[in-house]
Design an enzyme around this catalytic site. Structure first.
Site, PDB file in Angstrom:
ATOM      1  CD  GLU A 102      -1.176  -2.421   2.290  1.00 18.01           C
ATOM      2  OE1 GLU A 102      -2.152  -3.175   2.841  1.00 18.01           O
ATOM      3  OE2 GLU A 102       0.250  -2.406   1.898  1.00 18.01           O
ATOM      4  CB  SER A 161      19.884 -39.673 -10.123  1.00 20.69           C
ATOM      5  OG  SER A 161      20.668 -38.796  -9.283  1.00 20.69           O
ATOM      6  CB  THR A 172      20.053 -37.602  -1.410  1.00 21.99           C
ATOM      7  OG1 THR A 172      19.137 -38.666  -1.432  1.00 21.99           O
ATOM      8  CG2 THR A 172      20.335 -36.676  -1.886  1.00 21.99           C
TER       9      THR A 172
END
Length: 366
Positions: free
Chosen positions: A55, A171, A199
């Protein structure tokens, strides 16, 4: 009664609000448009945490043209002193005649008080225009307020036959460069990125956002779920822990000394069961006012969040590749569900092609 013009202007305010994504959290995303005599005279959005609210930005742009104008805002204007003064005071002082807010703000120090203050000053106040879109925009903010927990985004890349990696664990890379660029943009707007120790050791990721544009990305905390705090000290995550915040979420009996000496924070969670530790971790991240976290895997970590019903949003990159293998992992490990009727159904789906990959994102239907 809102008109089609009102609707168009509020949609513009929502579009503006999205520009603050990744910069304003834990504050909400807010956009604002001011219209005087049928013309847009000022626009603004909340650009950074601690900075001027939407605003204020719009009122500055409008200047004297704000007097007698209508102010459209995606969230109720604040009426309390926080890092910035109340927006309601600025709106009243500017001579705004009408305020249309998409929704009220459930933040305890606002919660309808801002709208009431505007109405008491003689300003016409309306709410509810595009409220569903405004709520979807600020779903992470609303969840943090309601539950004290962050919004959980699950992400993975897989082959067309549903594999995260080959049977040997390879991967890199399943997805295309365009898909990986989207992942870096996702990383750039979250407070934390979560992986499991497996991982972290197998892929040795850096887990940072690397963007092509000049704007510096948000510095996200890297979180490794590692029950025994046994992550190797020669991993990229540990070696860069003094440069990028790195949190090891460990079990109650973990020896933290080795990793803390390397610059990591080790959070020992007292719960013995992994699912209990996951819930405790989310509560702690919420206590730290983290609004969005990105869970990148692997299979067991993603499965744990799925089993715990703690996934709020999904981003999947499907490569047109087939690798097979009965022991090659699929994205969601864990216990899973017993019947298809119990499946997690996604809504608000977005599907597009990225250099041959199919990118799908959505949120669970409630």
């Amino acid at each position: 009664m809102a008109s089609s013009f009102d609707s168009e202007v509020m949609q513009r305010a929502i579009t503006l609000a999205r520009r603050g994504e990744g910069f304003v959290e834990p504050n909400p995303l807010v956009g604002c448009v001011i219209v005087g005599e049928g013309q847009v005279v000022g626009e603004g959005w909340h650009q950074r945490f601690g900075g001027p609210h939407a605003e204020i930005e719009a009122l500055r742009a409008a200047g004297e043209r704000a007097r007698g104008a209508t102010l459209y805002v995606t969230l109720e204007p604040c009426c309390h002193h926080g890092k910035t003064p109340p927006c309601t005071e600025a709106v009243i002082a500017a001579g705004i005649r009408r305020v249309i807010a998409a929704m009220s703000d459930p933040f305890p120090q606002v919660a309808g008080g801002g709208l009431a203050q505007l109405a008491d000053a003689g300003i016409t106040v309306e709410t509810g225009l595009h409220e569903a879109e405004a709520r979807a925009l600020n779903a992470p903010y609303l969840k943090l307020l309601a539950t004290g927990r962050p919004w959980v985004i699950a992400k993975w890349a897989m082959t067309l036959d549903g594999k995260l990696a080959t049977r040997t664990g390879d991967s890199q890379w399943i997805s295309s460069p365009a898909s990986r660029a989207v992942v870096h943009r996702l990383r750039s707007r979250v407070d934390a990125i979560v992986v499991g120790r497996g991982t972290a050791e197998r892929d040795d990721p850096l887990l940072t956002a690397r963007l092509e544009n000049a704007q510096p990305p948000r510095v996200s905390t890297r979180i490794v779920l590692d029950s025994h705090a046994s992550l190797r000290t020669d991993s990229q995550l540990v070696r860069t822990a003094r440069q990028y915040p790195t949190l090891i979420a460990a079990g109650p009996d973990a020896d933290e000394s080795r990793l803390t000496a390397a610059g990591c924070e080790v959070l020992r969670l007292g719960q013995s069961a992994p699912v209990e530790r996951l819930h405790a971790l989310l509560a702690e991240l919420g206590r730290r006012r983290m609004t969005n976290i990105l869970v990148e895997g692997g299979s067991e970590v993603l499965g744990a969040f799925f089993d715990a019903k703690q996934i709020d949003e999904v981003h999947v990159f499907i490569a047109p590749k087939l690798i097979g293998g009965a022991i090659a992992r699929s994205p969601l490990g864990g216990g899973g569900i017993a019947a298809v009727a119990q499946a997690l159904l996604l809504k608000q789906l977005l599907v597009r092609e990225l250099e041959g990959d199919v990118y799908v994102s959505g949120r669970p239907a409630t």
